[in-house]
Design a protein around this motif. Structure first.
Motif, PDB file in Angstrom:
ATOM      1  N   ILE A 143     -35.089 -46.861  74.469  1.00 36.30           N
ATOM      2  CA  ILE A 143     -34.953 -47.072  73.031  1.00 36.30           C
ATOM      3  C   ILE A 143     -34.847 -48.560  72.730  1.00 36.30           C
ATOM      4  O   ILE A 143     -34.013 -49.260  73.302  1.00 36.30           O
ATOM      5  CB  ILE A 143     -33.721 -46.326  72.485  1.00 36.30           C
ATOM      6  N   LYS A 144     -35.695 -49.026  71.818  1.00 41.05           N
ATOM      7  CA  LYS A 144     -35.670 -50.397  71.330  1.00 41.05           C
ATOM      8  C   LYS A 144     -35.851 -50.388  69.821  1.00 41.05           C
ATOM      9  O   LYS A 144     -36.523 -49.507  69.268  1.00 41.05           O
ATOM     10  CB  LYS A 144     -36.772 -51.238  71.988  1.00 41.05           C
ATOM     11  N   THR A 145     -35.248 -51.376  69.175  1.00 44.13           N
ATOM     12  CA  THR A 145     -35.305 -51.429  67.712  1.00 44.13           C
ATOM     13  C   THR A 145     -36.733 -51.551  67.219  1.00 44.13           C
ATOM     14  O   THR A 145     -37.138 -50.884  66.251  1.00 44.13           O
ATOM     15  CB  THR A 145     -34.463 -52.606  67.197  1.00 44.13           C
TER      16      THR A 145
ATOM     17  N   ARG B  74     -39.445 -50.514  68.588  1.00 44.79           N
ATOM     18  CA  ARG B  74     -40.204 -49.281  68.780  1.00 44.79           C
ATOM     19  C   ARG B  74     -39.846 -48.230  67.731  1.00 44.79           C
ATOM     20  O   ARG B  74     -40.678 -47.404  67.358  1.00 44.79           O
ATOM     21  CB  ARG B  74     -39.945 -48.733  70.174  1.00 44.79           C
ATOM     22  N   ALA B  75     -38.589 -48.240  67.289  1.00 41.57           N
ATOM     23  CA  ALA B  75     -38.154 -47.246  66.303  1.00 41.57           C
ATOM     24  C   ALA B  75     -38.881 -47.382  64.975  1.00 41.57           C
ATOM     25  O   ALA B  75     -38.882 -46.444  64.169  1.00 41.57           O
ATOM     26  CB  ALA B  75     -36.648 -47.355  66.093  1.00 41.57           C
TER      27      ALA B  75
ATOM     28  N   SER C 204     -40.768 -41.892  66.697  1.00 41.16           N
ATOM     29  CA  SER C 204     -39.487 -41.184  66.667  1.00 41.16           C
ATOM     30  C   SER C 204     -39.079 -40.865  68.101  1.00 41.16           C
ATOM     31  O   SER C 204     -39.907 -40.436  68.922  1.00 41.16           O
ATOM     32  CB  SER C 204     -39.598 -39.891  65.859  1.00 41.16           C
ATOM     33  N   PHE C 205     -37.807 -41.072  68.385  1.00 42.65           N
ATOM     34  CA  PHE C 205     -37.279 -40.772  69.716  1.00 42.65           C
ATOM     35  C   PHE C 205     -36.651 -39.383  69.715  1.00 42.65           C
ATOM     36  O   PHE C 205     -36.028 -38.958  68.725  1.00 42.65           O
ATOM     37  CB  PHE C 205     -36.247 -41.804  70.139  1.00 42.65           C
TER      38      PHE C 205
ATOM     39  N   TYR D 113     -35.870 -41.804  76.786  1.00 41.72           N
ATOM     40  CA  TYR D 113     -36.004 -40.703  75.840  1.00 41.72           C
ATOM     41  C   TYR D 113     -37.463 -40.329  75.643  1.00 41.72           C
ATOM     42  O   TYR D 113     -38.378 -41.142  75.828  1.00 41.72           O
ATOM     43  CB  TYR D 113     -35.381 -41.086  74.489  1.00 41.72           C
TER      44      TYR D 113
ATOM     45  N   GLY E  57     -32.887 -37.520  75.388  1.00 45.46           N
ATOM     46  CA  GLY E  57     -32.884 -38.290  76.633  1.00 45.46           C
ATOM     47  C   GLY E  57     -33.053 -37.392  77.839  1.00 45.46           C
ATOM     48  O   GLY E  57     -32.451 -36.314  77.924  1.00 45.46           O
TER      49      GLY E  57
ATOM     50  N   GLY F 216     -40.761 -39.517  73.467  1.00 52.38           N
ATOM     51  CA  GLY F 216     -41.300 -40.185  72.289  1.00 52.38           C
ATOM     52  C   GLY F 216     -42.304 -39.317  71.543  1.00 52.38           C
ATOM     53  O   GLY F 216     -43.122 -38.616  72.154  1.00 52.38           O
TER      54      GLY F 216
END
Length: 447
Positions: free
Chosen positions: A106-108, A110-111, A115-116, A347, A119, A349
């Motif tokens: 998870i990276k900002t 990419r968000a 959507s993630f 997580y 996990g 994707g």
């Protein structure tokens, strides 16, 4: 209301639906792709991607949908100069695929594009290195006994020297029985040498005649025997002990002169580049200054670890199998690992606001509840190589590096004794010249 408009939510199943997906593979593989993802051999290669694809295969069988892999990429998704994402995230952003068959960190940034989901893969990375020997040379001889014991030995030695000195003084009197004068040595040096010889198990060269002196000699011999036994036993056990773990943080690795390397994997390199703690920034500076030698493949970095004084940052799931195959028992017992980043999950994707996210996440949650995820993790994540303390791993070889303090003390003693001898010879010659001058003055030459 939005969910009610979703026909898949209304149907409550995904039967007959065909999905498009993409998998990230950083290593060459044998086609067909699906067979490679589901086979059980070489689990140390692309472990996290094949693990996630295996879970999605169980979900495919459960919901009765099909999956087609549109392509294979080697990038999880990173910013490009034009402001878009490449790799898996880019394909989800452009809606070329419905979901990814590889997990994501998870990276900002990419968000904003995807959507993630749930996990699945626990990502664990660490520096692996051979723990340096914490037994410094002087500790080989001083550590077996504590400071308090050494202090008591010194105080006892001084007391015995004084008693020996007084005993020799008492003996240096008139022997009434034999009507002769005793001329034994009563110097402090003799008492010191005798006491030192007792504690070194070399015996005593002169025993006093008086009862007090004999008693002190017996006590000194008994005390020296006990100290020698305890010291030798403690010294052997100290050499047999496993070296103390003197390094506990990444900063300790950097401060102790270790050369550092980093596994050439995109997600690990991106984490290092974005890290904010000082130790990680220093690691990034060092490995970046090396150009091509800072970022290495797993095999290259772990081979350098064998030579010692080298710490290599690697994902543990890929590092453990290589260590178990190529490191011997003694090396495995010396290995230590220190994490640069805390353990984190990767997580699943999906497309932004994907209608299938809820279904697949519910399936992954069901697999977790039924123990399938734990079983797959046990299979895909190899165990840490165990240190088997056998006879071959216990090597008590006192090298010259460990033994040199004793030789230094010997050389210092020899040099000091030669210096004292030189001074004594010089003083003796001066005294002889003075005596000769006095004799010439008292007895002048006459015919």
């Amino acid at each position: 209301m939005d969910k009610m408009k979703n026909k898949y939510v209304v149907r409550r199943n995904l039967t007959g639906v065909h999905f498009k997906s993409l998998v990230v593979l950083s290593e060459p593989f044998e086609k067909p792709l699906e067979n490679y993802l589901l086979k059980d051999s070489h689990i140390e290669v692309d472990s996290l991607n094949r693990f996630h694809a295996r879970l999605l295969k169980y979900c495919r069988d459960y919901h009765n949908f099909s999956v087609g892999y549109v392509e294979v990429t080697n990038s999880w998704g990173y910013y490009q100069p034009d402001g878009t994402m490449d790799g898996l995230v880019g394909s989800l952003e452009r809606k070329l695929i419905d979901f990814g068959s590889s997990p994501l960190v998870i990276k900002t940034e990419r968000a904003k594009f995807i959507s993630f989901g749930r996990g699945t893969w626990p990502l664990r990375m660490a520096f692996i290195f051979r723990n340096p020997n914490s037994k410094r040379s002087f500790e080989i001889f001083a550590k077996p006994l504590s400071d308090d014991v050494w202090l008591l030995i010194v105080m006892s030695s001084i007391l015995i020297i004084i008693v020996q000195k007084l005993s020799y003084e008492m003996d240096n009197g008139i022997d009434v029985q034999n009507h002769r004068e005793r001329t034994s040595d009563t110097s402090w040096s003799l008492s010191t040498i005798c006491t030192f010889g007792v504690f070194c198990q070399q015996g005593i060269i002169s025993v006093p005649r008086c009862l007090g002196g004999r008693t002190s000699a017996i006590v000194a011999l008994w005390c020296g025997l006990v100290i020698y036994q305890f010291y030798s036993a403690s010294l052997v056990s100290f050499l047999l002990n496993v070296p103390v773990n003197v390094l506990s943080t990444v900063q300790d690795i950097l401060d102790n002169g270790f050369d550092v390397g980093y596994e050439r994997v995109l997600y690990a390199m991106s984490l290092l580049k974005a890290a904010t703690n000082p130790a990680a920034q220093e690691v990034y500076r060092r490995v970046s200054n090396k150009n091509q030698t800072g970022y290495l493949r797993r095999e290259q970095g772990l081979e350098l670890v064998k030579n010692g004084r080298y710490a290599f940052h690697v994902e543990l799931v890929t590092g453990y199998p290589f260590i178990e195959q190529h490191f011997d028992e003694s090396m495995i017992c010396e290995l230590k690992e220190i994490s640069l980043f805390p353990a984190m999950y990767m997580y699943s994707g999906y497309q932004k606001w994907s209608p299938f996210r809820e279904f697949l996440d519910a399936c992954l949650h069901r697999l977790e509840e039924n123990g399938v995820v734990s079983r797959e993790l046990y299979f895909w994540h190899p165990r840490k190589p165990q240190c088997m303390r056998s006879r071959s791993t216990i090597k008590v070889n006192t090298s010259l590096e460990d033994f040199y303090p004793a030789l230094v003390i010997l050389l210092i003693g020899m040099a000091f004794s030669l210096m004292v001898l030189f001074v004594e010879i010089l003083v003796s010659r001066i005294n002889a010249r003075n005596d000769l001058a006095v004799n010439f003055a008292l007895f002048p030459f006459t015919n």
